[in-house]
Each structure stands twice: as structure tokens, then as C-alpha cells.
Design a protein around this motif. Structure first.
Motif, PDB file in Angstrom:
ATOM      1  N   ILE A 195       0.795  -1.228   0.000  1.00 57.28           N
ATOM      2  CA  ILE A 195       0.000   0.000   0.000  1.00 57.28           C
ATOM      3  C   ILE A 195       0.834   1.288   0.000  1.00 57.28           C
ATOM      4  CG2 ILE A 195      -0.290   0.097   2.510  1.00 57.28           C
ATOM      5  CD1 ILE A 195      -2.940   0.878  -0.191  1.00 57.28           C
ATOM      6  N   PRO A 196       2.026   1.340   0.624  1.00 57.78           N
ATOM      7  CA  PRO A 196       2.796   2.598   0.561  1.00 57.78           C
ATOM      8  C   PRO A 196       3.155   3.013  -0.861  1.00 57.78           C
ATOM      9  CG  PRO A 196       3.637   1.221   2.328  1.00 57.78           C
ATOM     10  CD  PRO A 196       2.683   0.378   1.548  1.00 57.78           C
ATOM     11  N   PHE A 197       3.429   2.026  -1.746  1.00 57.07           N
ATOM     12  CA  PHE A 197       3.738   2.356  -3.143  1.00 57.07           C
ATOM     13  C   PHE A 197       2.518   2.986  -3.829  1.00 57.07           C
ATOM     14  CE2 PHE A 197       6.517  -1.461  -2.412  1.00 57.07           C
ATOM     15  CZ  PHE A 197       7.713  -0.765  -2.380  1.00 57.07           C
ATOM     16  N   ILE A 198       1.329   2.428  -3.521  1.00 58.22           N
ATOM     17  CA  ILE A 198       0.102   2.953  -4.134  1.00 58.22           C
ATOM     18  C   ILE A 198      -0.180   4.360  -3.606  1.00 58.22           C
ATOM     19  CG2 ILE A 198      -2.328   2.470  -4.573  1.00 58.22           C
ATOM     20  CD1 ILE A 198      -0.421   0.297  -5.581  1.00 58.22           C
ATOM     21  N   GLU A 199      -0.028   4.537  -2.301  1.00 59.25           N
ATOM     22  CA  GLU A 199      -0.262   5.847  -1.698  1.00 59.25           C
ATOM     23  C   GLU A 199       0.632   6.913  -2.320  1.00 59.25           C
ATOM     24  OE1 GLU A 199       0.520   4.944   2.399  1.00 59.25           O
ATOM     25  OE2 GLU A 199      -1.604   4.821   2.879  1.00 59.25           O
ATOM     26  N   ASN A 200       1.913   6.586  -2.448  1.00 60.11           N
ATOM     27  CA  ASN A 200       2.858   7.564  -2.989  1.00 60.11           C
ATOM     28  C   ASN A 200       2.571   7.900  -4.444  1.00 60.11           C
ATOM     29  OD1 ASN A 200       4.359   7.928  -0.643  1.00 60.11           O
ATOM     30  ND2 ASN A 200       5.662   6.160  -1.054  1.00 60.11           N
ATOM     31  N   ALA A 201       2.089   6.918  -5.197  1.00 56.36           N
ATOM     32  CA  ALA A 201       1.790   7.155  -6.616  1.00 56.36           C
ATOM     33  C   ALA A 201       0.741   8.253  -6.772  1.00 56.36           C
ATOM     34  CB  ALA A 201       1.310   5.865  -7.271  1.00 56.36           C
ATOM     35  N   PHE A 202      -0.269   8.255  -5.892  1.00 60.62           N
ATOM     36  CA  PHE A 202      -1.308   9.280  -5.961  1.00 60.62           C
ATOM     37  C   PHE A 202      -0.900  10.556  -5.226  1.00 60.62           C
ATOM     38  CE2 PHE A 202      -3.748   5.385  -6.685  1.00 60.62           C
ATOM     39  CZ  PHE A 202      -4.508   5.762  -7.789  1.00 60.62           C
ATOM     40  N   LYS A 203      -0.144  10.404  -4.185  1.00 62.72           N
ATOM     41  CA  LYS A 203       0.234  11.548  -3.353  1.00 62.72           C
ATOM     42  C   LYS A 203       1.077  12.557  -4.118  1.00 62.72           C
ATOM     43  CE  LYS A 203       2.876  12.693   0.808  1.00 62.72           C
ATOM     44  NZ  LYS A 203       3.682  12.162   1.929  1.00 62.72           N
ATOM     45  N   HIS A 204       1.961  12.074  -4.979  1.00 63.45           N
ATOM     46  CA  HIS A 204       2.926  12.963  -5.628  1.00 63.45           C
ATOM     47  C   HIS A 204       2.508  13.410  -7.027  1.00 63.45           C
ATOM     48  CE1 HIS A 204       5.773  12.589  -2.381  1.00 63.45           C
ATOM     49  NE2 HIS A 204       5.627  11.286  -2.401  1.00 63.45           N
ATOM     50  N   ILE A 255       9.783  12.696  -2.962  1.00 62.77           N
ATOM     51  CA  ILE A 255       9.073  11.539  -3.519  1.00 62.77           C
ATOM     52  C   ILE A 255       9.570  10.275  -2.830  1.00 62.77           C
ATOM     53  CG2 ILE A 255       8.781  10.129  -5.587  1.00 62.77           C
ATOM     54  CD1 ILE A 255       8.664  12.602  -7.224  1.00 62.77           C
ATOM     55  N   GLY A 256       8.643   9.480  -2.371  1.00 62.80           N
ATOM     56  CA  GLY A 256       8.992   8.242  -1.646  1.00 62.80           C
ATOM     57  C   GLY A 256       8.433   8.315  -0.251  1.00 62.80           C
ATOM     58  N   GLY A 257       8.955   9.244   0.558  1.00 65.34           N
ATOM     59  CA  GLY A 257       8.404   9.486   1.876  1.00 65.34           C
ATOM     60  C   GLY A 257       8.669   8.368   2.870  1.00 65.34           C
ATOM     61  N   ILE A 258       8.073   8.553   4.062  1.00 59.71           N
ATOM     62  CA  ILE A 258       8.290   7.617   5.156  1.00 59.71           C
ATOM     63  C   ILE A 258       7.746   6.230   4.857  1.00 59.71           C
ATOM     64  CG2 ILE A 258       6.137   8.287   6.331  1.00 59.71           C
ATOM     65  CD1 ILE A 258       7.579   7.846   8.964  1.00 59.71           C
ATOM     66  N   GLY A 259       6.629   6.180   4.083  1.00 55.07           N
ATOM     67  CA  GLY A 259       6.050   4.880   3.757  1.00 55.07           C
ATOM     68  C   GLY A 259       7.002   4.003   2.980  1.00 55.07           C
ATOM     69  N   LEU A 260       7.715   4.590   2.022  1.00 56.01           N
ATOM     70  CA  LEU A 260       8.652   3.826   1.206  1.00 56.01           C
ATOM     71  C   LEU A 260       9.840   3.350   2.034  1.00 56.01           C
ATOM     72  CD1 LEU A 260       9.331   2.734  -1.550  1.00 56.01           C
ATOM     73  CD2 LEU A 260      10.411   4.909  -2.117  1.00 56.01           C
ATOM     74  N   LYS A 261      10.326   4.182   2.940  1.00 56.56           N
ATOM     75  CA  LYS A 261      11.425   3.771   3.811  1.00 56.56           C
ATOM     76  C   LYS A 261      11.022   2.594   4.690  1.00 56.56           C
ATOM     77  CE  LYS A 261      13.550   8.359   4.095  1.00 56.56           C
ATOM     78  NZ  LYS A 261      13.886   9.497   4.996  1.00 56.56           N
ATOM     79  N   ASN A 262       9.810   2.658   5.206  1.00 60.94           N
ATOM     80  CA  ASN A 262       9.316   1.580   6.055  1.00 60.94           C
ATOM     81  C   ASN A 262       9.165   0.269   5.293  1.00 60.94           C
ATOM     82  OD1 ASN A 262       9.226   3.218   8.254  1.00 60.94           O
ATOM     83  ND2 ASN A 262       7.008   3.486   8.268  1.00 60.94           N
ATOM     84  N   LYS A 290      10.707  -0.703   2.634  1.00 62.33           N
ATOM     85  CA  LYS A 290      12.028  -1.256   2.311  1.00 62.33           C
ATOM     86  C   LYS A 290      12.584  -2.037   3.489  1.00 62.33           C
ATOM     87  CE  LYS A 290      13.692   2.035  -1.172  1.00 62.33           C
ATOM     88  NZ  LYS A 290      14.687   3.101  -1.468  1.00 62.33           N
ATOM     89  N   ARG A 291      12.406  -1.465   4.681  1.00 61.10           N
ATOM     90  CA  ARG A 291      12.899  -2.155   5.878  1.00 61.10           C
ATOM     91  C   ARG A 291      12.104  -3.425   6.143  1.00 61.10           C
ATOM     92  NH1 ARG A 291      16.986  -3.904   8.359  1.00 61.10           N
ATOM     93  NH2 ARG A 291      16.805  -4.049  10.616  1.00 61.10           N
ATOM     94  N   ARG A 292      10.814  -3.372   5.944  1.00 62.14           N
ATOM     95  CA  ARG A 292       9.978  -4.566   6.150  1.00 62.14           C
ATOM     96  C   ARG A 292      10.331  -5.665   5.162  1.00 62.14           C
ATOM     97  NH1 ARG A 292       3.852  -3.898   6.189  1.00 62.14           N
ATOM     98  NH2 ARG A 292       3.983  -5.899   7.276  1.00 62.14           N
ATOM     99  N   LEU A 293      10.591  -5.293   3.936  1.00 63.51           N
ATOM    100  CA  LEU A 293      10.995  -6.277   2.937  1.00 63.51           C
ATOM    101  C   LEU A 293      12.299  -6.953   3.337  1.00 63.51           C
ATOM    102  CD1 LEU A 293      10.150  -4.369  -0.376  1.00 63.51           C
ATOM    103  CD2 LEU A 293       9.206  -6.594   0.312  1.00 63.51           C
TER     104      LEU A 293
END
Length: 364
Positions: free
Chosen positions: A275-284, A324-331, A333-336
Motif C-alpha cells: 500500500i505505501p507504493f500505491i499511496e505515494n503514486a497518488f500523493k505525488h 518523492i517516496g516518503g516515510i512509507g517507502l522507507k518503512n 524497504k525495511r519490512r521487505l
């Protein structure tokens, strides 16, 4: 059914107790064989004046075996678990050497005492003869049983230590995953509320319907995504609902294409991972009225135990692209890295005014 039985804590405890019992039995058999050999296997045996007839040989064997046992268990219960496994090598060597000297000295004294007290020595008997006949063999046996005690204990302590490390690592990972997941919820909540906010005043009916759909998404986050793994179909349905909400909010301001499918409905995935990837796609996407058409392309499919996620979205080069990316993308990456180490690939980059994400997860 069988697997669930094997995974219960009671079964693991039973295995542990059984293993410990077998260790005790192995030690009992090992030393019983020594004592049996000393007192039952030797009959009418004489060695350098010590014989079974005068019971001196039995006495010599008794304190000889006791010495071996003390050296063995000094290593087994004390030096290896207390010093060696903790990499305190100097303490390990010092404690081993001092105890070895003490036991060997006591054993040598007893040997000498019995040879003198029972007139075993003849006039031609020298200390060198005593050393060759008694002290040197005792020294060899003591070294052997000291090493044997180390050899018996070290593998047990090593595997126990490795197990503790793995458990600690697993607990650390679980704690970190909980923290990262907790960060995702307010991040998602902020984006969702922001989406509904833009509808209020423009289309209140649509805002109410969107709020209802948003509550369904929150229900999924609160009540269904609390497990470590969830059916991939549920996760993809959740993503589809989120995309529909964003589609309603953006309206004619974007060109949206998305294709979401899965082959194996029993396949599971860590929840809230995509979901963070989807959120960022619309957010930016750009909010400027004169900006050329916003574009979002989403492809998510699961096939042959592989999840493929490819997302493209345009953004305004005049805006701060560094965000672009934001905290969601950082999180994520760490979860992966924690959940799928060595079993995923992630690429994200900018190509002109297009931001691209390509993720693959290889399920075992």
C-alpha cells in the motif's frame, strides 16, 4: 493436523525433556562401563605390586576414575559454559590448568602413598620409575578426560548459544516489524483523511460514500491485518478499494490504469506491504491546474509463486521531487529486508517526470 501437533509448545517441551533424559542416560552408561570394567572385568590382575588380591588395584582404579570424572565434569559444568562459550579464553585456560594440576597432584600423592604404605616399592625403585609407571599414565588419562569433557559440552553450548541468538534476532525483527507497521497506520490514515477532505464541499454525497469505503479499509487494517501473513487475495482486494477511493477523489484530473490479479488464492503475503507504493503514486501527482495530464499505471500480479508489482506515476518537476517516496517507502524497504531477505528485488527511480517502482517477491 500432524504439523500443528509438532508445533505445539507441549510437544517441544516433551522433546526437550526426552533429549535431556537421553543425555543423562548416555552419561550413566558411559561411567557405569568404566566402573564395571574396573571392578567386574578385572580378576586376578596385578600391576607393579597393585593387585585385585590385596584390593590395592581396586583402590587405584577408584580414585583414578573419580579423578577422571572430576576433570570431565569440571569442563562439562563449569569452564565451557561459564568461560569458553563466552569467549573468555584466558579464564577458561587458567581454570582448566589449575584444576588439572590440583587433581593430578592429589592423584599422584595417593599413588605414591599407597606404594610406600604397602611396600610396593623395592630398593631399586627410583622417582623416575615412579613417574614412568604412575604419573605419566595418569597425566595422559587426565588430559584425555579433560578434553573429553570439553568435547561433550561444547556442541551443546554452541547450539544453545546459536538458538538464543536466533530467538533474539527473531524477537528483534518482530518488534521492529510491529513498530514499522504501527507507523504505516497513521501514514495511511493521514492520506485517507486528506483524500476525503478534498471532496467535502465539492461533492458531499461522494465524500460520504468515500468515507464509508475508507472505514472498510480501516476495518481491514485494524481487524484483519493483525497477523504476520494474510491471503494475498484479501490484500489485493484492499488495494483495489484504495485505488477506487483515489480514483473518485482525483476524478478527471488523472489517467488511471490498473490491473490486479492473482493465480493462487492460498498464497499468503505480509499485510500492508504494497500500500505505501500505491499511496505515494497518488500523493505525488501534481495539483496544479495548468499541469499536463497526471498518469498512474499500476500492475500487480501473482503467478508461479512470484509477486510482480510495477507502478508508474507522473510528478511535477517544478515541485520538490526530493520528497518523492516518503516515510512509507522507507518503512516498506525495511519490512521487505526483514520479511523476505534474499527473496525480493526492489527498484525505484525517476525517468524524467515519471517515477517508477518495480518490486518482485519470490515466495518459498
Amino acid at each position: 493436523m500432524i504439523r500443528s501437533i509438532y508445533e505445539t509448545s507441549d510437544f517441544k517441551l516433551m522433546i526437550k525433556k526426552t533429549f535431556q533424559s537421553w543425555i543423562f542416560i548416555a552419561h550413566l552408561i558411559f561411567w557405569s562401563a568404566h566402573w564395571s570394567l574396573a571392578f567386574l572385568g578385572f580378576k586376578n590382575l596385578s600391576w607393579n605390586g597393585f593387585s585385585t588380591e590385596n584390593n590395592l588395584l581396586y583402590i587405584a582404579f577408584a580414585y583414578g576414575i573419580l579423578s577422571n570424572m572430576l576433570l570431565f565434569y569440571w569442563q562439562y559444568f563449569f569452564t565451557v559454559p561459564c568461560f569458553f562459550i563466552k569467549k573468555e579464553i584466558s579464564k577458561f585456560l587458567l581454570s582448566t590448568l589449575l584444576f588439572f594440576i590440583f587433581i593430578s597432584s592429589v592423584e599422584g600423592y595417593l599413588n605414591y602413598h599407597y606404594t610406600v604404605a604397602n611396600n610396593v616399592l623395592d630398593e631399586a625403585f627410583t622417582f623416575f620409575d615412579f613417574f614412568i609407571i604412575w604419573l605419566f599414565p595418569d597425566f595422559v588419562f587426565n588430559v584425555f578426560y579433560t578434553f573429553l569433557g570439553f568435547l561433550f559440552r561444547f556442541p551443546l553450548e554452541y547450539f544453545k548459544s546459536e538458538k538464543k541468538k536466533q530467538e533474539l534476532l527473531r524477537e528483534t525483527h518482530n518488534s521492529e516489524l510491529k513498530y514499522l507497521k504501527a507507523q504505516l497506520n497513521p501514514h495511511f490514515l493521514f492520506n485517507g483523511i486528506n483524500s476525503i477532505y478534498h471532496l467535502i464541499g465539492k461533492n458531499n454525497t461522494l465524500a460520504k460514500n468515500t468515507l464509508l469505503q475508507f472505514s472498510n479499509l480501516l476495518r481491514y487494517q485494524l481487524y484483519e491485518s493483525g497477523t504476520q501473513k494474510i491471503a494475498i487475495k484479501k490484500e489485493l482486494d484492499y488495494i483495489s478499494q484504495y485505488i477506487e477511493i483515489e480514483k473518485i477523489r482525483k476524478g478527471d484530473d488523472i489517467t488511471l490504469k490498473y490491473n490486479i490479479s492473482n493465480e493462487n488464492e492460498k498464497q499468503q503475503i505480509a499485510p500492508l506491504l504494497l500500500i505505501p507504493f500505491i499511496e505515494n503514486a497518488f500523493k505525488h501527482l501534481s495539483d496544479e491546474d495548468d499541469f499536463k495530464e497526471n498518469i498512474v499505471n499500476i500492475l500487480i500480479k501473482e503467478v508461479d509463486k512470484t509477486l510482480i508489482c510495477e507502478i508508474e506515476n507522473t510528478f511535477n518537476l517544478l515541485e520538490n521531487a526530493e520528497k518523492i517516496g516518503g516515510i512509507g517507502l522507507k518503512n516498506v524497504k525495511r519490512r521487505l529486508a526483514l520479511l523476505y531477505p534474499g527473496h525480493h528485488s526492489l527498484q525505484n527511480f525517476k525517468d524524467g517526470n515519471v517515477y517508477k517502482v518495480s518490486l518482485k517477491i519470490y515466495f518459498k
